[in-house]
Motif scaffolding. Structure first.
Motif, PDB file in Angstrom:
ATOM      1  N   ILE A 139       0.852  -1.187   0.000  1.00 29.24           N
ATOM      2  CA  ILE A 139       0.000   0.000   0.000  1.00 29.24           C
ATOM      3  C   ILE A 139       0.890   1.241   0.000  1.00 29.24           C
ATOM      4  CG2 ILE A 139      -1.764   1.283   1.269  1.00 29.24           C
ATOM      5  CD1 ILE A 139      -2.756  -1.361   0.115  1.00 29.24           C
ATOM      6  N   PRO A 140       0.726   2.170  -0.957  1.00 28.66           N
ATOM      7  CA  PRO A 140       1.546   3.387  -0.943  1.00 28.66           C
ATOM      8  C   PRO A 140       1.317   4.183   0.337  1.00 28.66           C
ATOM      9  CG  PRO A 140       0.319   3.181  -3.012  1.00 28.66           C
ATOM     10  CD  PRO A 140      -0.229   2.145  -2.075  1.00 28.66           C
ATOM     11  N   ARG A 141       2.383   4.587   0.987  1.00 29.51           N
ATOM     12  CA  ARG A 141       2.226   5.292   2.258  1.00 29.51           C
ATOM     13  C   ARG A 141       1.643   6.693   2.067  1.00 29.51           C
ATOM     14  NH1 ARG A 141       8.132   7.121   4.599  1.00 29.51           N
ATOM     15  NH2 ARG A 141       8.574   8.757   3.093  1.00 29.51           N
ATOM     16  N   ASP A 142       1.698   7.223   0.831  1.00 29.13           N
ATOM     17  CA  ASP A 142       1.158   8.557   0.551  1.00 29.13           C
ATOM     18  C   ASP A 142      -0.276   8.518   0.029  1.00 29.13           C
ATOM     19  OD1 ASP A 142       3.575   9.645   1.302  1.00 29.13           O
ATOM     20  OD2 ASP A 142       4.356   9.804  -0.735  1.00 29.13           O
ATOM     21  N   TRP A 143      -0.910   7.341   0.067  1.00 27.32           N
ATOM     22  CA  TRP A 143      -2.286   7.202  -0.418  1.00 27.32           C
ATOM     23  C   TRP A 143      -3.211   8.131   0.378  1.00 27.32           C
ATOM     24  CZ3 TRP A 143      -5.739   2.361   0.759  1.00 27.32           C
ATOM     25  CH2 TRP A 143      -6.957   2.470   0.060  1.00 27.32           C
ATOM     26  N   LEU A 144      -3.991   8.928  -0.333  1.00 30.23           N
ATOM     27  CA  LEU A 144      -4.933   9.853   0.301  1.00 30.23           C
ATOM     28  C   LEU A 144      -6.175   9.098   0.743  1.00 30.23           C
ATOM     29  CD1 LEU A 144      -5.836  12.713   1.070  1.00 30.23           C
ATOM     30  CD2 LEU A 144      -6.696  12.983  -1.283  1.00 30.23           C
ATOM     31  N   VAL A 145      -6.422   9.083   2.052  1.00 29.72           N
ATOM     32  CA  VAL A 145      -7.550   8.348   2.619  1.00 29.72           C
ATOM     33  C   VAL A 145      -8.220   9.198   3.698  1.00 29.72           C
ATOM     34  CG1 VAL A 145      -6.594   6.046   2.196  1.00 29.72           C
ATOM     35  CG2 VAL A 145      -6.063   7.240   4.331  1.00 29.72           C
ATOM     36  N   ASP A 146      -9.413   8.788   4.070  1.00 34.69           N
ATOM     37  CA  ASP A 146     -10.099   9.392   5.216  1.00 34.69           C
ATOM     38  C   ASP A 146      -9.748   8.585   6.462  1.00 34.69           C
ATOM     39  OD1 ASP A 146     -11.385  11.393   3.730  1.00 34.69           O
ATOM     40  OD2 ASP A 146     -13.005  10.029   3.164  1.00 34.69           O
ATOM     41  N   ILE A 147      -9.060   9.215   7.391  1.00 32.71           N
ATOM     42  CA  ILE A 147      -8.707   8.576   8.656  1.00 32.71           C
ATOM     43  C   ILE A 147      -9.792   8.930   9.665  1.00 32.71           C
ATOM     44  CG2 ILE A 147      -6.962   8.353  10.453  1.00 32.71           C
ATOM     45  CD1 ILE A 147      -4.915   9.402   8.392  1.00 32.71           C
ATOM     46  N   TYR A 150     -10.865   8.671  16.428  1.00 36.93           N
ATOM     47  CA  TYR A 150     -10.423   7.537  17.245  1.00 36.93           C
ATOM     48  C   TYR A 150     -10.521   7.944  18.716  1.00 36.93           C
ATOM     49  CZ  TYR A 150      -7.390   3.596  18.594  1.00 36.93           C
ATOM     50  OH  TYR A 150      -6.868   2.448  19.149  1.00 36.93           O
ATOM     51  N   SER A 151     -11.443   7.314  19.433  1.00 39.68           N
ATOM     52  CA  SER A 151     -11.758   7.754  20.793  1.00 39.68           C
ATOM     53  C   SER A 151     -10.686   7.406  21.817  1.00 39.68           C
ATOM     54  CB  SER A 151     -13.099   7.148  21.236  1.00 39.68           C
ATOM     55  OG  SER A 151     -13.023   5.724  21.260  1.00 39.68           O
ATOM     56  N   LYS A 152      -9.858   6.386  21.542  1.00 45.00           N
ATOM     57  CA  LYS A 152      -8.896   5.939  22.557  1.00 45.00           C
ATOM     58  C   LYS A 152      -7.839   6.991  22.895  1.00 45.00           C
ATOM     59  CE  LYS A 152      -9.406   0.952  21.971  1.00 45.00           C
ATOM     60  NZ  LYS A 152      -8.730  -0.338  21.708  1.00 45.00           N
ATOM     61  N   ASN A 153      -7.573   7.907  21.969  1.00 39.06           N
ATOM     62  CA  ASN A 153      -6.656   9.011  22.291  1.00 39.06           C
ATOM     63  C   ASN A 153      -7.208  10.354  21.814  1.00 39.06           C
ATOM     64  OD1 ASN A 153      -6.287   8.804  19.544  1.00 39.06           O
ATOM     65  ND2 ASN A 153      -4.052   8.627  19.628  1.00 39.06           N
ATOM     66  N   ASN A 154      -8.542  10.377  21.586  1.00 40.94           N
ATOM     67  CA  ASN A 154      -9.244  11.614  21.231  1.00 40.94           C
ATOM     68  C   ASN A 154      -8.768  12.228  19.914  1.00 40.94           C
ATOM     69  OD1 ASN A 154     -10.817  11.623  23.662  1.00 40.94           O
ATOM     70  ND2 ASN A 154      -9.029  12.403  24.762  1.00 40.94           N
ATOM     71  N   PHE A 155      -8.367  11.376  18.981  1.00 35.64           N
ATOM     72  CA  PHE A 155      -8.011  11.854  17.645  1.00 35.64           C
ATOM     73  C   PHE A 155      -9.286  12.223  16.891  1.00 35.64           C
ATOM     74  CE2 PHE A 155      -7.205  10.722  13.111  1.00 35.64           C
ATOM     75  CZ  PHE A 155      -6.295  11.732  12.830  1.00 35.64           C
ATOM     76  N   ALA A 156      -9.291  13.400  16.267  1.00 31.00           N
ATOM     77  CA  ALA A 156     -10.522  13.935  15.682  1.00 31.00           C
ATOM     78  C   ALA A 156     -10.833  13.406  14.296  1.00 31.00           C
ATOM     79  CB  ALA A 156     -10.438  15.457  15.641  1.00 31.00           C
ATOM     80  N   GLY A 157      -9.853  12.795  13.615  1.00 30.62           N
ATOM     81  CA  GLY A 157     -10.069  12.336  12.251  1.00 30.62           C
ATOM     82  C   GLY A 157      -9.616  13.377  11.252  1.00 30.62           C
ATOM     83  N   ILE A 158      -9.164  12.906  10.066  1.00 33.54           N
ATOM     84  CA  ILE A 158      -8.630  13.815   9.055  1.00 33.54           C
ATOM     85  C   ILE A 158      -8.506  13.073   7.735  1.00 33.54           C
ATOM     86  CG2 ILE A 158      -6.233  13.214   9.512  1.00 33.54           C
ATOM     87  CD1 ILE A 158      -5.456  16.120   9.110  1.00 33.54           C
ATOM     88  N   SER A 159      -8.508  13.803   6.625  1.00 32.37           N
ATOM     89  CA  SER A 159      -8.136  13.238   5.326  1.00 32.37           C
ATOM     90  C   SER A 159      -6.649  13.497   5.134  1.00 32.37           C
ATOM     91  CB  SER A 159      -8.943  13.891   4.195  1.00 32.37           C
ATOM     92  OG  SER A 159     -10.294  13.550   4.279  1.00 32.37           O
ATOM     93  N   ASP A 160      -5.868  12.424   4.989  1.00 28.68           N
ATOM     94  CA  ASP A 160      -4.414  12.585   4.950  1.00 28.68           C
ATOM     95  C   ASP A 160      -3.792  11.326   4.351  1.00 28.68           C
ATOM     96  OD1 ASP A 160      -1.857  13.605   5.332  1.00 28.68           O
ATOM     97  OD2 ASP A 160      -2.227  14.207   7.408  1.00 28.68           O
ATOM     98  N   LYS A 161      -2.467  11.284   4.336  1.00 26.98           N
ATOM     99  CA  LYS A 161      -1.748  10.110   3.857  1.00 26.98           C
ATOM    100  C   LYS A 161      -2.017   8.930   4.784  1.00 26.98           C
ATOM    101  CE  LYS A 161       1.892  12.929   1.807  1.00 26.98           C
ATOM    102  NZ  LYS A 161       3.341  13.267   1.765  1.00 26.98           N
ATOM    103  N   VAL A 162      -2.084   7.737   4.207  1.00 32.54           N
ATOM    104  CA  VAL A 162      -2.484   6.571   4.990  1.00 32.54           C
ATOM    105  C   VAL A 162      -1.510   6.282   6.131  1.00 32.54           C
ATOM    106  CG1 VAL A 162      -1.324   4.877   3.491  1.00 32.54           C
ATOM    107  CG2 VAL A 162      -3.349   4.204   4.800  1.00 32.54           C
ATOM    108  N   ASN A 163      -0.223   6.601   5.957  1.00 36.22           N
ATOM    109  CA  ASN A 163       0.715   6.301   7.040  1.00 36.22           C
ATOM    110  C   ASN A 163       0.527   7.243   8.231  1.00 36.22           C
ATOM    111  OD1 ASN A 163       1.937   8.596   5.875  1.00 36.22           O
ATOM    112  ND2 ASN A 163       3.991   7.879   6.369  1.00 36.22           N
ATOM    113  N   THR A 164      -0.228   8.324   8.040  1.00 36.05           N
ATOM    114  CA  THR A 164      -0.554   9.201   9.160  1.00 36.05           C
ATOM    115  C   THR A 164      -1.445   8.489  10.166  1.00 36.05           C
ATOM    116  OG1 THR A 164      -0.359  11.173   7.758  1.00 36.05           O
ATOM    117  CG2 THR A 164      -1.604  11.422   9.810  1.00 36.05           C
TER     118      THR A 164
END
Length: 389
Positions: free
Chosen positions: A111-119, A122-136
């Motif tokens: 899987i290309p690490r720069d693939w643009l995806v919707d992340i 994530y409640s376990k560390n209060n991450f809000a979500g973002i569209s970014d590279k998959v390795n993010t």
């Protein structure tokens, strides 16, 4: 004890995941399972994937039915302030290992690490979500409080969830490979045979006037950073034995290669095959000292999640697979498909690549490749074939 050709291909794959297997050619199934368990007990095992991305668990002690999808992640763990920009832990290598329900092939999809995806959030560390590279996704899950194993588990879980939402694939298990520990595995093997198709300039290594390798670091803004008088190391074309420093460096290069991340994917797959082949050569399998070194090195390099099934169950279920049954796949047929958003370069997977990932979800990759053979990596330049017992 004779190892011979009874060692299954899946044992070689599991070695890459962190399990060095010793299976007697004669004896009971129970005895062989005990040997497998003893050989793999030093490998850290934990739950890395939960929620929608996790496939139903298989009952232990039985053959595994159906297709199998495993998520393999190679991380680049860096100390803060170590001269490298970016997150402290990044998923530099993302591979989906798919085995169809016939259990007669093992497909590696990089899987290309720069693939643009919707992340997703994530409640376990209060991450809000973002569209970014998959390795993010991995570094976003890793961030926050907790011990290393907890943080690695969060990183893998958010990455798996991201891939699940993008492809529908549910994972039966996972493995995290630490580059630093992985170097120990290659060292224990005495190096690996690699073939360099074209000269490739390193982004992390230099060579001084005495010909000694010098570790540098890479900056997105300024490129490779090396001490004064040290020039970038160039991997020249040709086949040779690489030590752990050279092999891992070669597998991470992308900036100096014509196809960027797709060439790096091919080299990473090449390295996996090289390790598998070297680990099953006569000199390794018949040397108990080297096997013990491999077990110790694997314990430092990997974190494994078998999805509730015992490693021995995988081995006996897939014992008919051989090295030639490994099929290396590339998204976008190995051609870049870049999109620039707000000055940042992203890789976009074309519709046919998404069809390939759906085929992995549905267990129809064989039919897909029959129609799209260009998505299979060329096998010739991988590695010289190692002689097995």
């Amino acid at each position: 004890m004779s190892f011979g050709r009874r060692i299954p291909f899946w044992a070689r794959i599991v070695l890459v995941l962190g399990a060095v297997l010793v299976v007697a050619s004669a004896g009971t199934v129970i005895g062989a399972r005990m040997l497998i368990n003893q050989a793999t007990e030093s490998i850290p095992q934990t739950t890395l994937i939960e929620g929608d991305a996790r496939a139903p668990e298989r009952q232990q002690g039985e053959a595994i039915d159906g297709a199998i999808n495993l998520l393999l992640v190679g991380i680049d763990a860096r100390e803060e302030g170590g001269g490298s920009d970016g997150d402290s832990v990044r998923s530099d290598t993302i591979i989906i290992l798919h085995i169809p329900e016939t259990h007669d092939k093992a497909y590696l999809i990089s899987i290309p690490r720069d693939w643009l995806v919707d992340i997703p959030a994530y409640s376990k560390n209060n991450f809000a979500g973002i569209s970014d590279k998959v390795n993010t996704a991995f570094s976003a899950g890793y961030a926050g409080d907790g011990d290393r194993l907890t943080k690695l588990g969060r990183g893998m879980e958010l990455l798996a969830t991201t891939l699940n939402k993008a492809t529908g694939i549910r994972f039966n298990g996972a493995a995290i490979i630490d580059f630093n520990g992985f170097a120990g595995v290659i060292h224990a093997l005495g190096g690996v045979e690699m073939c360099v198709a074209e000269p490739a300039e390193s982004a992390h290594l230099g060579v001084d006037s005495a010909g000694k390798l010098v570790q540098g670091w890479y900056s997105e803004a300024y490129g490779i950073q090396l001490p004064y008088g040290v020039r970038p190391y160039v991997h020249e074309a040709g086949c040779r034995t690489m030590n752990s420093t050279e092999a891992l460096d070669y597998s991470r290069i992308r900036k100096s290669l014509p196809n960027g991340d797709y060439d790096r994917q091919r080299h990473q797959q090449q390295l996996i095959k090289a390790i598998v082949e070297k680990a099953t050569t006569r000199g390794v399998l018949t040397d108990l000292g080297r096997l013990n070194d491999l077990v110790a090195a694997a314990g430092d390099a990997f974190v494994l999640d078998t999805g509730g099934a015992a490693i021995a169950d995988y081995v006996f279920t897939l014992r008919g697979l051989r090295a030639d049954d490994m099929v290396l796949l590339k998204t976008n047929a190995g051609k870049t498909n870049t999109q620039i958003i707000n000055g940042t370069y992203f890789e976009v997977l074309d519709p046919t690549s998404m069809d390939m990932l759906r085929a992995a979800k549905d267990g129809t990759l064989g039919a897909f490749l029959a129609e799209h053979p260009e998505f299979a990596a060329e096998p010739a330049a991988a590695t010289p074939t190692a002689k097995t017992e």
